[in-house]
Design an enzyme around this catalytic site. Structure first.
Site, PDB file in Angstrom:
ATOM      1  N   LYS A 174      28.432 -68.244 -16.093  1.00  0.00           N
ATOM      2  CA  LYS A 174      27.617 -67.801 -16.281  1.00  0.00           C
ATOM      3  C   LYS A 174      27.831 -66.813 -17.564  1.00  0.00           C
ATOM      4  CE  LYS A 174      27.111 -67.060 -10.980  1.00  0.00           C
ATOM      5  NZ  LYS A 174      27.642 -66.133  -9.558  1.00  0.00           N
ATOM      6  N   ASN A 234      22.242 -66.461 -14.040  1.00  0.00           N
ATOM      7  CA  ASN A 234      22.367 -67.249 -12.753  1.00  0.00           C
ATOM      8  C   ASN A 234      21.634 -67.888 -12.811  1.00  0.00           C
ATOM      9  OD1 ASN A 234      21.475 -65.753 -11.079  1.00  0.00           O
ATOM     10  ND2 ASN A 234      23.365 -65.649  -9.521  1.00  0.00           N
ATOM     11  N   ASP A 280      22.331 -62.611  -8.473  1.00  0.00           N
ATOM     12  CA  ASP A 280      22.940 -62.556  -7.287  1.00  0.00           C
ATOM     13  C   ASP A 280      22.957 -61.067  -6.536  1.00  0.00           C
ATOM     14  OD1 ASP A 280      25.174 -63.769  -7.480  1.00  0.00           O
ATOM     15  OD2 ASP A 280      26.169 -63.277  -9.610  1.00  0.00           O
ATOM     16  N   GLY A 307      34.842 -57.857 -10.437  1.00  0.00           N
ATOM     17  CA  GLY A 307      34.401 -59.429 -10.994  1.00  0.00           C
ATOM     18  C   GLY A 307      32.470 -59.143 -10.848  1.00  0.00           C
ATOM     19  N   ALA A 358      30.575 -61.027  -8.787  1.00  0.00           N
ATOM     20  CA  ALA A 358      29.858 -60.623  -7.653  1.00  0.00           C
ATOM     21  C   ALA A 358      29.686 -58.500  -7.410  1.00  0.00           C
ATOM     22  CB  ALA A 358      29.564 -60.814  -6.516  1.00  0.00           C
ATOM     23  N   GLY A 370      27.485 -62.298   4.226  1.00  0.00           N
ATOM     24  CA  GLY A 370      26.572 -63.103   2.804  1.00  0.00           C
ATOM     25  C   GLY A 370      26.190 -63.957   2.631  1.00  0.00           C
TER      26      GLY A 370
END
Ligand code: NDP
Length: 286
Positions: free
Chosen positions: A71, A92, A107, A134, A136, A250
């Protein structure tokens, strides 16, 4: 009409990639709209990333998803990067326009769309707690900041990583973002409208784990969101539901990422319900 046996191609490049469930979701969408398109799930090692991008161009592919570990590394091979992806520092989703490769990051956009559509919440003016720092978390915090969240509080186990992310995103977005280290069960403050678990805690195979938080002081209207896709019903969401709190899983975030990618590549409205059903089936084939 002359015969046309040439399929349009998109792909996911990653390593490991075999368990990535995006392929069946996109293929179901192509089929539902009668498009002769294919989504290939391709294992690409870091030393082959450049060749893979050259291949994307050579094959005239319409675009691709780039996942772990590409990414960030893919940035140097792209011609243009969206403003949000530049802030996040990771791409992404890539779309080809002629010879040009345009990079975006879906994301956080997938999360925002899930928040608005499935949970009926506009993040503007909201006070939000994000667990994790992180990839996300970075994408989610960026999009929430750009969408006008009033106050973003990030909690992370490694303080240095959390502090770095918060300082960087606060300066790039101008939003109010603060950091607290995560030591022991974190008491969710009563003033938060939304809680987002953007850590990997609870993800397969570690499905019995739950982020160490204390929900006792939380607002009765707190929306509890989990970025973990597999399983969609995490221990965190189970605990929140037991307490009567509204929840967002999610799976919604991943479906809307797929929807955004599909629309970027094909220019057509995505069949959301078909994609959601295909993703659910891919994650739980029995
Ligand atoms: P990263 O590896 O980049 O970050 C992991 C984060 O989790 C870090 O903040 C890390 O903290 C934290 N963490 C991991 N284990 C623990 C633990 N035991 N205790 C406390 N903190 C922990 O992963 P990503 O950001 O890429 O992914 C995070 C999750 O989001 C994954 O479950 C992933 O599948 C999901 N995801 C979902 C998407 C969707 O569309 N639904 C899209 C992208 C990701 P530390 O910094 O201290 O190591």
């Amino acid at each position: 009409m002359p015969a046309n046996f040439k399929a349009e191609l998109v792909a996911c490049f990653g390593q490991p990639v075999a368990e990535n469930p995006t392929g069946p979701m996109q293929e179901a969408a192509f089929q539902a709209l009668g498009l002769n398109w294919r989504y290939l799930t391709v294992e690409v090692s870091p030393d082959c990333l450049r060749d893979a991008v050259l291949g994307l161009r050579a094959f005239g592919m319409r675009g691709a998803n780039f996942t772990i570990p590409h990414k960030v590394a893919v940035l140097e091979y792209l011609d243009e990067i969206s403003p949000a992806a530049s802030i996040i520092g990771a791409v992404n989703t890539v779309r080809r326009e002629g010879r040009r490769l345009l990079g975006d990051n879906t994301d956080g956009k997938g999360f925002l769309r899930a928040l608005r559509v499935d949970a009926g919440m506009d993040p503007a003016g909201k006070r939000i707690l994000v667990l994790g720092a992180g990839g996300a978390a970075r994408a989610i915090v960026t999009e929430l900041a750009l969408a006008g969240a009033a106050d973003l509080l990030v909690v992370n186990r490694s303080p240095a990583r959390g502090e770095r992310m918060v300082a960087d995103l606060a300066s790039k977005t101008g939003a109010r973002i603060s950091f607290e280290p995560w030591r022991g069960p974190y008491p969710v403050p009563a003033d938060r409208d939304v809680l987002v678990n953007a850590t990997s805690i609870g993800m397969h195979p570690d499905i019995d784990s739950i982020p160490p938080i204390d929900l006792r002081a939380a607002s009765a209207r707190l929306l509890v969101c989990d970025a973990v896709v597999n399983p969609p019903e995490t221990r965190l969401l189970q605990a929140a539901r037991k307490q009567g709190l509204p929840c967002l899983d999610g799976l919604s975030m991943l479906v809307y990422q797929g929807v955004i990618g599909f629309e970027l590549w094909t220019g057509r409205q995505a069949p959301e319900a078909v994609m959601r059903a295909a993703l659910r089936k891919a994650l739980n084939p029995d």
